[in-house]
Design an enzyme around this catalytic site. Structure first.
Site, PDB file in Angstrom:
ATOM      1  N   ASP A 164       0.849  -1.187   0.000  1.00 37.78           N
ATOM      2  CA  ASP A 164       0.000   0.000   0.000  1.00 37.78           C
ATOM      3  C   ASP A 164       0.886   1.240   0.000  1.00 37.78           C
ATOM      4  OD1 ASP A 164      -2.234  -1.575   0.088  1.00 37.78           O
ATOM      5  OD2 ASP A 164      -2.518  -1.375   2.270  1.00 37.78           O
ATOM      6  N   HIS A 239      -5.944   5.093  -0.030  1.00 39.18           N
ATOM      7  CA  HIS A 239      -4.562   4.683  -0.292  1.00 39.18           C
ATOM      8  C   HIS A 239      -4.549   4.013  -1.675  1.00 39.18           C
ATOM      9  CE1 HIS A 239      -6.303   0.886   1.157  1.00 39.18           C
ATOM     10  NE2 HIS A 239      -5.283   0.267   0.518  1.00 39.18           N
TER      11      HIS A 239
END
Length: 267
Positions: A164, A239
């Site tokens: 991420d 994200h």
């Protein structure tokens, strides 16, 4: 009274015989003297001027000088014409040489310009080749917020299949390299996602996007925007979920960090 006959020595002298040629010569001499006498006053030289003897050939000499002057003038004119012709020929030759030199300079300049254009094209192609083979970060200036294979019950596989990148909602997301879009749309737990088949045969995936900028079949280049980050699908907040795969199917994932580093990305 007796008379005696005179002897020969008492004979009267006979007149002398003058040849005809001598007579004509005398007449000519007299005539010449007369002409000279008559012409003398008219052609008398001024006081102190040199005198010349009139022999009867003076007129012939005058005519000869006139003819000679004409011949000299004709010769001078011919020489002048020849000089002009030579000058014109020289000018033509000079012009021809200058034209040839100008042509050579133009050809050399064109050859140089062509070489420079080809060099620029080669440089541009090389730069483009390098650019297309260059990999970049999917989110500029970002960092990894969740590592690869991190364990959590949030993922159905029990571990994180990608990484991420920290990104606020609406942050531009870029293709990490050159390739072709093979998926663009809803991807279940990935939310709005894009899958790209890279030119080297690998695949990259971009998940949880708020919007998409590409469609299936479209080719993309390194750094080209493909969408905006978000929190769509199975996500706890905005994200970018990024995966690297050997195939298009789920489960063919590889370490994204090692993948990006192997392509020159500093991460």
């Amino acid at each position: 009274m007796a008379f005696t006959r005179p002897t020969g020595k008492h004979r009267r002298a006979r007149s002398a015989s003058i040849p005809a040629g001598a007579q004509l010569a005398g007449v000519a001499t007299i005539a010449a003297s007369g002409v000279a006498s008559l012409a003398g006053p008219a052609f008398a030289a001024p006081d102190g001027a040199p005198r010349f003897q009139d022999t009867g050939l003076n007129q012939t000499i005058v005519v000869g000088d006139h003819v000679a002057d004409g011949i000299d003038a004709q010769a001078a004119s011919q020489e002048q014409a020849e000089a002009q012709e030579e000058a014109q020929e020289q000018a033509r030759q000079d012009a021809a040489r200058e034209a040839a030199a100008t042509k050579r300079r133009a050809e050399a300049a064109e050859k140089k310009a062509k070489a420079e254009r080809e060099a620029r094209l080669r440089a541009a192609r090389e730069a483009e080749r390098k650019r297309l083979n260059t990999f970049v970060m999917p989110v500029a200036g970002s960092y990894v917020s969740t590592q690869y294979h991190a364990s959590s019950g949030l993922w159905s596989s029990g571990s994180h299949t990608g990484i991420d990148f920290h990104a606020a909602s609406g942050t531009p997301v870029h293709s990490v390299g050159s390739g072709t879009v093979v998926e663009a749309g809803w991807g279940g737990a990935y939310g709005n996602n894009v899958v790209i088949k890279m030119n080297d045969g690998t695949y990259t995936q971009y998940g949880h996007l708020s919007s998409l900028s590409v469609s299936v079949g479209q080719t993309v280049t390194p750094g080209q925007q493909i969408g905006l980050s978000g929190s769509s699908g199975n996500s706890t907040g905005p994200h970018l979920h990024f995966e690297a795969r050997t195939g298009a199917e789920y489960g063919s994932d590889i370490d994204p960090i090692s993948y990006l580093r192997s392509h020159g990305v500093k991460i």
